[in-house]
Design a protein around this motif. Structure first.
Motif, PDB file in Angstrom:
ATOM      1  N   GLY B   7      79.630  77.901   2.139  1.00  8.24           N
ATOM      2  CA  GLY B   7      80.563  76.983   1.494  1.00  8.24           C
ATOM      3  C   GLY B   7      81.598  76.463   2.487  1.00  8.24           C
ATOM      4  O   GLY B   7      82.050  77.207   3.361  1.00  8.24           O
ATOM      5  N   ARG B   8      81.909  75.186   2.337  1.00 12.57           N
ATOM      6  CA  ARG B   8      82.885  74.577   3.254  1.00 12.57           C
ATOM      7  C   ARG B   8      83.817  73.643   2.487  1.00 12.57           C
ATOM      8  O   ARG B   8      83.433  73.073   1.462  1.00 12.57           O
ATOM      9  N   VAL B   9      85.029  73.476   3.007  1.00 10.09           N
ATOM     10  CA  VAL B   9      85.970  72.510   2.428  1.00 10.09           C
ATOM     11  C   VAL B   9      86.114  71.370   3.423  1.00 10.09           C
ATOM     12  O   VAL B   9      86.600  71.567   4.543  1.00 10.09           O
ATOM     13  N   LEU B  10      85.633  70.177   2.996  1.00 12.72           N
ATOM     14  CA  LEU B  10      85.602  69.033   3.911  1.00 12.72           C
ATOM     15  C   LEU B  10      86.763  68.072   3.643  1.00 12.72           C
ATOM     16  O   LEU B  10      87.148  67.855   2.482  1.00 12.72           O
ATOM     17  N   THR B  24      90.810  64.030  -1.801  1.00 19.01           N
ATOM     18  CA  THR B  24      91.278  64.233  -0.422  1.00 19.01           C
ATOM     19  C   THR B  24      90.369  65.240   0.279  1.00 19.01           C
ATOM     20  O   THR B  24      89.990  65.045   1.441  1.00 19.01           O
ATOM     21  N   THR B  25      90.039  66.304  -0.444  1.00 24.45           N
ATOM     22  CA  THR B  25      89.128  67.328   0.088  1.00 24.45           C
ATOM     23  C   THR B  25      88.044  67.592  -0.943  1.00 24.45           C
ATOM     24  O   THR B  25      88.283  67.467  -2.150  1.00 24.45           O
ATOM     25  N   VAL B  26      86.862  67.954  -0.479  1.00 23.07           N
ATOM     26  CA  VAL B  26      85.782  68.340  -1.399  1.00 23.07           C
ATOM     27  C   VAL B  26      85.205  69.688  -0.967  1.00 23.07           C
ATOM     28  O   VAL B  26      85.144  70.004   0.233  1.00 23.07           O
ATOM     29  N   GLN B  77      84.470  66.583   8.088  1.00 26.34           N
ATOM     30  CA  GLN B  77      84.457  67.886   8.752  1.00 26.34           C
ATOM     31  C   GLN B  77      85.338  68.866   7.971  1.00 26.34           C
ATOM     32  O   GLN B  77      86.233  68.452   7.235  1.00 26.34           O
ATOM     33  N   PRO B  78      85.112  70.178   8.158  1.00 27.40           N
ATOM     34  CA  PRO B  78      85.947  71.142   7.450  1.00 27.40           C
ATOM     35  C   PRO B  78      87.414  71.066   7.876  1.00 27.40           C
ATOM     36  O   PRO B  78      87.723  70.754   9.037  1.00 27.40           O
ATOM     37  N   LEU B  79      88.293  71.371   6.940  1.00 27.56           N
ATOM     38  CA  LEU B  79      89.694  71.584   7.291  1.00 27.56           C
ATOM     39  C   LEU B  79      89.780  72.778   8.239  1.00 27.56           C
ATOM     40  O   LEU B  79      88.848  73.585   8.326  1.00 27.56           O
ATOM     41  N   VAL B  80      90.909  72.885   8.900  1.00 33.18           N
ATOM     42  CA  VAL B  80      91.164  74.017   9.791  1.00 33.18           C
ATOM     43  C   VAL B  80      92.579  74.499   9.491  1.00 33.18           C
ATOM     44  O   VAL B  80      93.484  73.684   9.291  1.00 33.18           O
ATOM     45  N   ALA B 106      88.028  77.285  10.752  1.00 34.19           N
ATOM     46  CA  ALA B 106      87.530  76.234   9.862  1.00 34.19           C
ATOM     47  C   ALA B 106      87.431  76.787   8.447  1.00 34.19           C
ATOM     48  O   ALA B 106      87.231  77.990   8.247  1.00 34.19           O
ATOM     49  N   HIS B 107      87.593  75.914   7.478  1.00 29.53           N
ATOM     50  CA  HIS B 107      87.490  76.328   6.080  1.00 29.53           C
ATOM     51  C   HIS B 107      86.025  76.417   5.682  1.00 29.53           C
ATOM     52  O   HIS B 107      85.449  75.504   5.081  1.00 29.53           O
TER      53      HIS B 107
END
Lengths: 342, 342
Positions: B7-10, B24-26, B77-80, B106-107
């Motif tokens: 799982g990632r938060v982009l 804003t983020t998915v 890209q993922p948040l950091v 990275a998230h």
């Protein structure tokens, strides 16, 4: 000898915007003084020679109920500013006739002083004009020198932006920065002032009324030091074009003095760029830097190595015009009211 | 072992105001990873345990063309953010399986790290929860401690005003100020937070949503130190009620992060009151203060002498909600995304 007229400039009403000659202040000639016989009560009689008109004086033109660290002028009483005078008579053993005094003087041809609490006797070994002690060797010069030494952390090769760079404070800052090996960007409000900034060494000099400040700073910056005399949009432009770790020396914010305060929109750069901002009151720096100042600046001025200019208005009746000119920036240089010859 | 979901938060789109979860983020679950066989190429595999959500992250949610000293998040890209993880496998001789790492993560549930440039292996001798290293012992704690030591010039008997005093930074500032013998005024946005500020020693604590800030400061001030996390009107109130020679520590200006910038109207007091204002970036203070920090704060936290609180959101899918809560101030305390148990 009969009594002579003692002209005075009285604070007449609190301005809401720019100070108006004849309304904010009035020139009054109703008082007389007998110079030979007026009782001194242990004090001394001073003849005013030159008075200084400075931007900060706008802050004293306020109601008696508005608090600040500089007291307000009092309605119906003479203005007070930095001045130079000569002593005519004295009953005080620390002062004698013929001495020259510097300090806070009422805007009047003659004043009787109780003691030396507001004035100091001073020497003029380089035989400079008395008004010099109100400009480059007075409060403006000390302001520039002491705050530059205390806060700039200037390093050779850095870039400084000096607002009101042709004024008595800014023009000395420019010259101190060049002595320290910095790239200097200066702004002022007329082409004549731009030329003066170039003459005293500014690498980049521009007229902010005809040139976009942000564009200049984008091209010539980023800036490591900002000497702020104006606040508002100019401060915003400096914040936006500051380098990481920049030092902002907050000397004044004239853009807000006549409009209820300058608005700053880009202050967040203080956080994001790790900027230090230093407000200061020069009297708090004097104990630390006074000796250094008098050891270096007067000789450089006498030798012509530090340049300065004056815009001399003749007569106390011109004080109102001078106050307005300084707030509008239409004065050509350090504004002096020449009241009398020695 | 078969591949598992990573799982990632982009970062999905640049917000104009508040960040919106899902826009804003998915949260993305399309990527998989084979934990046993994924090639490491000399690096190491990290399982994310806890992630920190901090106010400054709003500044990274911007277009790639807007310059600042913190790089922007990249669309797609993922948040950091700051995080803590445990190493599952390693081909790097400086890191071994079972080590815990702290730094920029990275998230994502799992990340393969090239080297230790963004992370450091750390010990947990007091056996504190891993999330502690994202709060009082992490970036927020260091921010409070290092800037307080560097800039406050705190003297016993002075008065400090701390905005967002119940947050992870402000709550440590309050406790450091009490240790130094100051009178502490704290503000926050809920009655629960007000109670927490009182519990940790604030002499005066108020809810800025229901109380007039200027009235409190007029009554309880003037203030010698202001710890600013909010900017805007709160900063104006602090400027208006500052003492001569006050120090303003500029940690953040969240009031402007989601509205295009906070406006300051009373900055002239910096000049008239001789105020120093210090923006800072904590990483620039670390070399000087890191040793002091680790020598004093972890033991005080372990002993319960320094108090801290957390608001834990469970799962990477809650990052969007967490980002919004921190910008609105609706989080109850230091916001942690708990991603996985050790």
């Amino acid at each position: 000898m009969a009594a002579v007229t003692n002209g005075r400039v009285l604070f007449n009403s609190v301005p809401t915007e720019l100070p108006e000659p004849g309304k904010t202040t009035v020139y009054d000639t109703t008082q007389t003084i007998d110079l030979e016989n007026a009782p001194l009560n242990g004090g001394f009689l001073v003849k005013t020679l030159d008075l200084s008109i400075d931007p900060y004086m706008r802050g004293r033109m306020r109601g008696a109920d508005v608090k600040s660290y500089v007291p307000p002028f009092q309605i119906g009483q003479p203005l007070v500013s930095h001045g130079v005078g000569v002593v005519l008579r004295s009953e005080n053993s620390n002062v004698k006739a013929g001495d020259h005094v510097y300090g806070m003087l009422a805007h009047a041809n003659y004043t009787i002083q109780k003691d030396l609490s507001m004035l100091q006797v001073f020497e003029n070994p380089n035989n400079l004009s008395w008004s010099t002690f109100l400009g480059v060797l007075g409060m403006p010069g000390k302001t520039a020198f002491m705050a530059w030494k205390e806060y700039s952390s200037a390093k050779k090769g850095e870039t400084v932006f000096v607002s009101t760079g042709a004024g008595p404070v800014g023009s000395l800052v420019i010259q101190l920065a060049k002595i320290d090996g910095l790239k200097v960007i200066g702004s002022a409000g007329s082409d004549d002032k731009v030329q003066f900034m170039k003459d005293i060494g500014a690498d980049v000099a521009f007229n902010y009324k005809t040139t976009n400040i942000k564009e200049v700073l984008q091209k010539e910056g980023p800036i490591d030091i900002y000497w702020d005399n104006v606040g508002g949009e100019t401060l915003d432009a400096a914040l936006e074009n500051a380098n990481l770790g920049a030092r902002f020396i907050e000397c004044g914010m004239i853009s807000g003095y006549n409009s209820g305060g300058a608005i700053t929109k880009s202050l967040f750069h203080v956080v994001s760029k790790s900027i230090s901002m230093f407000g200061f009151i020069v009297s708090r720096l004097e104990p630390k830097w006074s000796k250094d100042f008098f050891a270096t600046i007067p000789a450089l001025v006498a030798a012509g190595e530090i340049k300065h200019r004056e815009d001399v208005y003749k007569g106390l009746d011109k004080v109102g015009d001078g106050l307005l000119a300084v707030q509008k920036g239409t004065n050509k240089a350090k504004l002096i009211i020449h009241v009398a010859d020695n």
